[in-house]
Design an enzyme around this catalytic site. Structure first.
Site, PDB file in Angstrom:
ATOM      1  N   GLU A 181       0.819  -1.338   0.003  1.00 62.75           N
ATOM      2  CA  GLU A 181      -0.197   0.019   0.010  1.00 62.75           C
ATOM      3  C   GLU A 181       1.033   1.179  -0.148  1.00 62.75           C
ATOM      4  OE1 GLU A 181      -3.024   1.834   3.444  1.00 62.75           O
ATOM      5  OE2 GLU A 181      -3.057  -0.441   3.191  1.00 62.75           O
ATOM      6  N   ASP A 206      -4.587   9.342  10.007  1.00 61.49           N
ATOM      7  CA  ASP A 206      -3.246   8.839  10.073  1.00 61.49           C
ATOM      8  C   ASP A 206      -2.761   9.332  11.492  1.00 61.49           C
ATOM      9  OD1 ASP A 206      -2.792   6.971   7.922  1.00 61.49           O
ATOM     10  OD2 ASP A 206      -2.930   8.931   6.806  1.00 61.49           O
TER      11      ASP A 206
END
Length: 257
Positions: free
Chosen positions: A46, A57
């Site tokens: 990824e 994140d």
């Protein structure tokens, strides 16, 4: 046959998906990291498209985004770096990012360039389902791109079934409501969530992400899904001193045993 679909048919469990941010630690490391990951035994990769406000994140990946952007990484440059990647890497590659840079790039152009480079799927956490179905799905499908949705412990059963019906490849099963890298280990509460989803009989395989960092957490995730996604812990490996490929090889092998 899409490489992701093919992977889950040939290897239904213990899938290791590794995330890294394009342009980190150095601008031109992208291809070297991809090659090292495949050589060391990762099943799926990824690549994060750097963005100034990566809402899902945690601090480690946010910091890698900042470094990558400071290094000069852009989506256009990433596409240039990936131009000949299929002559060097054969495992599935997914691009993970936020919708804004892709809209600026041009959605038709972006999907065509992904297809040209052999990208297999996309993870776009801030793309709403209705917008995907109405606007993006035909363009993604025309270019052979699978759209991977995320679910969390708070996602309702109805929503999970809607995601399962409208996606293919795999479902990204976020292990907790926190951001990436915020937790280590898997709690009893998380296991209950995994088991609840397992009992739903979904058609798509699932990979568990957020909080997977070593063999112990990878093994535990694999007991509850088809595999796991490692992100923040791998970003820390990339920050280490020494030979990049050797560090990657040692780390991946320590996870998969």
């Amino acid at each position: 046959m899409n490489r992701i679909t093919d992977l889950f048919q040939t290897k239904p469990n213990r899938i290791l998906n590794v995330y890294f941010t394009a342009g980190y630690p150095k601008l031109d490391d992208t291809v070297s990291i991809l090659r090292a990951l495949e050589a060391s035994g990762a099943d799926l990769i990824e690549i994060g498209i750097p963005f100034s406000d990566p809402v899902a994140d945690g601090p480690t990946i946010q910091a890698s985004n900042d470094v990558a952007l400071s290094n000069g990484m852009t989506l256009k440059l990433l596409m240039e770096q990936l131009k000949d990647i299929r002559s060097q890497v054969s495992i599935p590659i997914v691009l993970m990012g936020y919708i804004n840079p892709i809209v600026q790039y041009g959605i038709e152009q972006f999907c065509a360039d992904c297809a040209d480079r052999g990208i297999d799927g996309l993870i776009l956490p801030d793309l709403p389902m209705y917008e995907y179905l109405e606007v993006y799905k035909p363009v993604f499908e025309k270019n052979g791109l699978l759209n991977i949705f995320l679910i969390t412990p708070q996602t309702s059963e109805a929503r999970i079934r809607e995601i399962d019906n409208n996606s293919s490849g795999f479902i990204y099963m976020v292990s907790s409501a926190s951001t990436t890298g915020a937790k280590t280990g898997i709690s009893e509460e998380q296991e209950a969530y995994f088991q609840r989803v397992n009992q739903m009989g979904l058609k798509n395989p699932r990979l568990i992400g957020f909080g997977i960092s070593n063999k112990k957490t990878f093994d535990k995730a694999c007991e509850n899904a088809n595999g796991a996604i490692i992100g923040s812990a791998f970003i820390k490996v990339l920050a280490q001193e020494g030979d990049l490929s050797l560090n990657i090889d040692q780390y991946v092998k320590s996870v998969i045993g």
